[in-house]
Design a protein around this motif. Sequence first.
Motif, PDB file in Angstrom:
ATOM      1  N   SER A 161      -2.948  17.602  -6.310  1.00 21.10           N
ATOM      2  CA  SER A 161      -3.726  17.297  -7.505  1.00 21.10           C
ATOM      3  C   SER A 161      -4.838  16.328  -7.148  1.00 21.10           C
ATOM      4  N   ASN A 162      -5.836  16.278  -7.990  1.00 24.54           N
ATOM      5  CA  ASN A 162      -6.917  15.314  -7.832  1.00 24.54           C
ATOM      6  C   ASN A 162      -6.998  14.375  -9.030  1.00 24.54           C
ATOM      7  N   VAL A 163      -5.894  14.256  -9.748  1.00 28.10           N
ATOM      8  CA  VAL A 163      -5.803  13.353 -10.886  1.00 28.10           C
ATOM      9  C   VAL A 163      -4.329  13.036 -11.107  1.00 28.10           C
ATOM     10  N   GLY A 164      -4.051  11.878 -11.724  1.00 30.74           N
ATOM     11  CA  GLY A 164      -2.672  11.485 -11.970  1.00 30.74           C
ATOM     12  C   GLY A 164      -2.283  10.265 -11.145  1.00 30.74           C
ATOM     13  N   ILE A 165      -1.175   9.644 -11.528  1.00 35.23           N
ATOM     14  CA  ILE A 165      -0.714   8.452 -10.823  1.00 35.23           C
ATOM     15  C   ILE A 165      -0.367   8.769  -9.369  1.00 35.23           C
ATOM     16  N   GLY A 166       0.229   9.935  -9.128  1.00 35.14           N
ATOM     17  CA  GLY A 166       0.556  10.307  -7.752  1.00 35.14           C
ATOM     18  C   GLY A 166      -0.681  10.386  -6.882  1.00 35.14           C
ATOM     19  N   TYR A 167      -1.727  11.012  -7.398  1.00 40.53           N
ATOM     20  CA  TYR A 167      -2.996  11.097  -6.670  1.00 40.53           C
ATOM     21  C   TYR A 167      -3.594   9.709  -6.465  1.00 40.53           C
ATOM     22  N   LEU A 168      -3.538   8.857  -7.495  1.00 50.73           N
ATOM     23  CA  LEU A 168      -4.063   7.498  -7.388  1.00 50.73           C
ATOM     24  C   LEU A 168      -3.342   6.721  -6.298  1.00 50.73           C
ATOM     25  N   MET A 169      -2.025   6.851  -6.231  1.00 52.60           N
ATOM     26  CA  MET A 169      -1.251   6.133  -5.220  1.00 52.60           C
ATOM     27  C   MET A 169      -1.559   6.631  -3.817  1.00 52.60           C
ATOM     28  N   MET A 170      -1.716   7.937  -3.658  1.00 49.41           N
ATOM     29  CA  MET A 170      -2.048   8.468  -2.336  1.00 49.41           C
ATOM     30  C   MET A 170      -3.438   8.011  -1.907  1.00 49.41           C
ATOM     31  N   SER A 171      -4.388   8.007  -2.823  1.00 49.89           N
ATOM     32  CA  SER A 171      -5.734   7.536  -2.499  1.00 49.89           C
ATOM     33  C   SER A 171      -5.717   6.062  -2.121  1.00 49.89           C
ATOM     34  N   ALA A 172      -4.926   5.267  -2.860  1.00 52.08           N
ATOM     35  CA  ALA A 172      -4.847   3.840  -2.569  1.00 52.08           C
ATOM     36  C   ALA A 172      -4.165   3.577  -1.232  1.00 52.08           C
ATOM     37  N   SER A 173      -3.114   4.323  -0.936  1.00 48.42           N
ATOM     38  CA  SER A 173      -2.402   4.108   0.336  1.00 48.42           C
ATOM     39  C   SER A 173      -3.249   4.508   1.532  1.00 48.42           C
ATOM     40  N   SER A 174      -4.122   5.488   1.376  1.00 45.57           N
ATOM     41  CA  SER A 174      -4.985   5.901   2.484  1.00 45.57           C
ATOM     42  C   SER A 174      -5.982   4.811   2.862  1.00 45.57           C
ATOM     43  N   SER A 175      -6.309   3.928   1.899  1.00 41.08           N
ATOM     44  CA  SER A 175      -7.204   2.808   2.185  1.00 41.08           C
ATOM     45  C   SER A 175      -6.433   1.490   2.290  1.00 41.08           C
ATOM     46  N   MET A 176      -5.113   1.577   2.422  1.00 39.73           N
ATOM     47  CA  MET A 176      -4.230   0.409   2.574  1.00 39.73           C
ATOM     48  C   MET A 176      -4.323  -0.548   1.377  1.00 39.73           C
ATOM     49  N   ASN A 177      -4.629  -0.022   0.221  1.00 41.41           N
ATOM     50  CA  ASN A 177      -4.679  -0.839  -0.987  1.00 41.41           C
ATOM     51  C   ASN A 177      -3.284  -0.856  -1.621  1.00 41.41           C
ATOM     52  N   MET A 178      -2.373  -1.590  -0.999  1.00 42.04           N
ATOM     53  CA  MET A 178      -0.989  -1.595  -1.443  1.00 42.04           C
ATOM     54  C   MET A 178      -0.786  -2.213  -2.825  1.00 42.04           C
ATOM     55  N   PRO A 179      -1.563  -3.230  -3.226  1.00 42.63           N
ATOM     56  CA  PRO A 179      -1.391  -3.709  -4.611  1.00 42.63           C
ATOM     57  C   PRO A 179      -1.614  -2.610  -5.649  1.00 42.63           C
ATOM     58  N   LEU A 180      -2.589  -1.724  -5.406  1.00 39.02           N
ATOM     59  CA  LEU A 180      -2.822  -0.626  -6.340  1.00 39.02           C
ATOM     60  C   LEU A 180      -1.680   0.381  -6.282  1.00 39.02           C
ATOM     61  N   VAL A 181      -1.142   0.607  -5.092  1.00 41.13           N
ATOM     62  CA  VAL A 181       0.011   1.503  -4.968  1.00 41.13           C
ATOM     63  C   VAL A 181       1.179   0.973  -5.791  1.00 41.13           C
ATOM     64  N   PHE A 182       1.469  -0.305  -5.662  1.00 38.32           N
ATOM     65  CA  PHE A 182       2.578  -0.893  -6.406  1.00 38.32           C
ATOM     66  C   PHE A 182       2.279  -0.944  -7.904  1.00 38.32           C
ATOM     67  N   ALA A 183       1.006  -1.125  -8.262  1.00 40.66           N
ATOM     68  CA  ALA A 183       0.644  -1.064  -9.685  1.00 40.66           C
ATOM     69  C   ALA A 183       0.967   0.311 -10.253  1.00 40.66           C
ATOM     70  N   GLY A 184       0.670   1.360  -9.463  1.00 40.64           N
ATOM     71  CA  GLY A 184       1.024   2.707  -9.887  1.00 40.64           C
ATOM     72  C   GLY A 184       2.525   2.887 -10.032  1.00 40.64           C
ATOM     73  N   LEU A 185       3.290   2.310  -9.094  1.00 37.66           N
ATOM     74  CA  LEU A 185       4.747   2.392  -9.179  1.00 37.66           C
ATOM     75  C   LEU A 185       5.266   1.703 -10.435  1.00 37.66           C
ATOM     76  N   PHE A 186       4.700   0.543 -10.750  1.00 43.15           N
ATOM     77  CA  PHE A 186       5.112  -0.170 -11.953  1.00 43.15           C
ATOM     78  C   PHE A 186       4.818   0.647 -13.205  1.00 43.15           C
TER      79      PHE A 186
END
Length: 258
Positions: free
Chosen positions: A201-226
């Motif tokens: 997908s190119n939209v959704g929390i899963g997509y957001l987390m994958m995009s954030a993890s590819s740039s090592m933006n772990m705070p955004l990844v964890f925000a998505g998890l929350f």
Amino acid sequence: MRLSPKVRDRLAPWLLTLLVLVCWEAICQGFSIQPFLMPAPTLIFKVGMELAGPIMEHATHTLMTTLLGFAVAVAVGALLGMLVGSSPIIYKALYPMLVGFNSIPKVAFVPVLVVWFGIGTVPAILTAFLISFFPVVVNVAAGLSTLEPELEDVLRSLGASKLDILIKVGLPRSMPFFFASLKVAITLAFVGSVMSETVASNVGIGYLMMSASSSMNMPLVFAGLFVIGVMGVVMYEIFARLERRITGWANRGQNAAH
């Protein structure tokens, strides 16, 4: 001041969550853990507030996708559960196939769904459906199977048809099982939709987390998890309240005990 049991029960999950967050923050600050390894809750909250708009857009899409897949799972699961639970022949024929199907990791279906339907919302809806319908089938079938043979014999002797027994006795008896399955199925539906969004997908929390993890933006990844966790808890609580309101008769003994 001594709190009443009712107030204490309501405060307990909030206090435990606060304790976990405080300990998490203390560990991150005390050991100087880098944010790309384990971000502190304060940093996660800061990033979440800064990107609240995009996060909410992706979260709304994930929620709608999950609810669509969940609705299909409930409809199909309840129908299959009635068939499996009301007919021994259908049970013997269909149940092994359902168990085998449920044993297959649903992530293995995502590439197939992408080939069939392309990248987007449809694979996420179908993955949410595939991963969440089995608990509904099992619980509805289990509820119908609790109907005593002696009771069926008495009802038939009074002129009730098999359909009458199913609708007027079997289905009401299976309601507690059905609502118990909804609480499990809705959490699994979130797992399915997010899992599909991470790869198809190119939209959704899963997509957001994958995009954030590819740039090592772990705070955004964890925000998505929350966000996923909060949506799951809210939906679970909604069905728990519906269960207490509609099937309170099945738990009045427990309520009395408390």
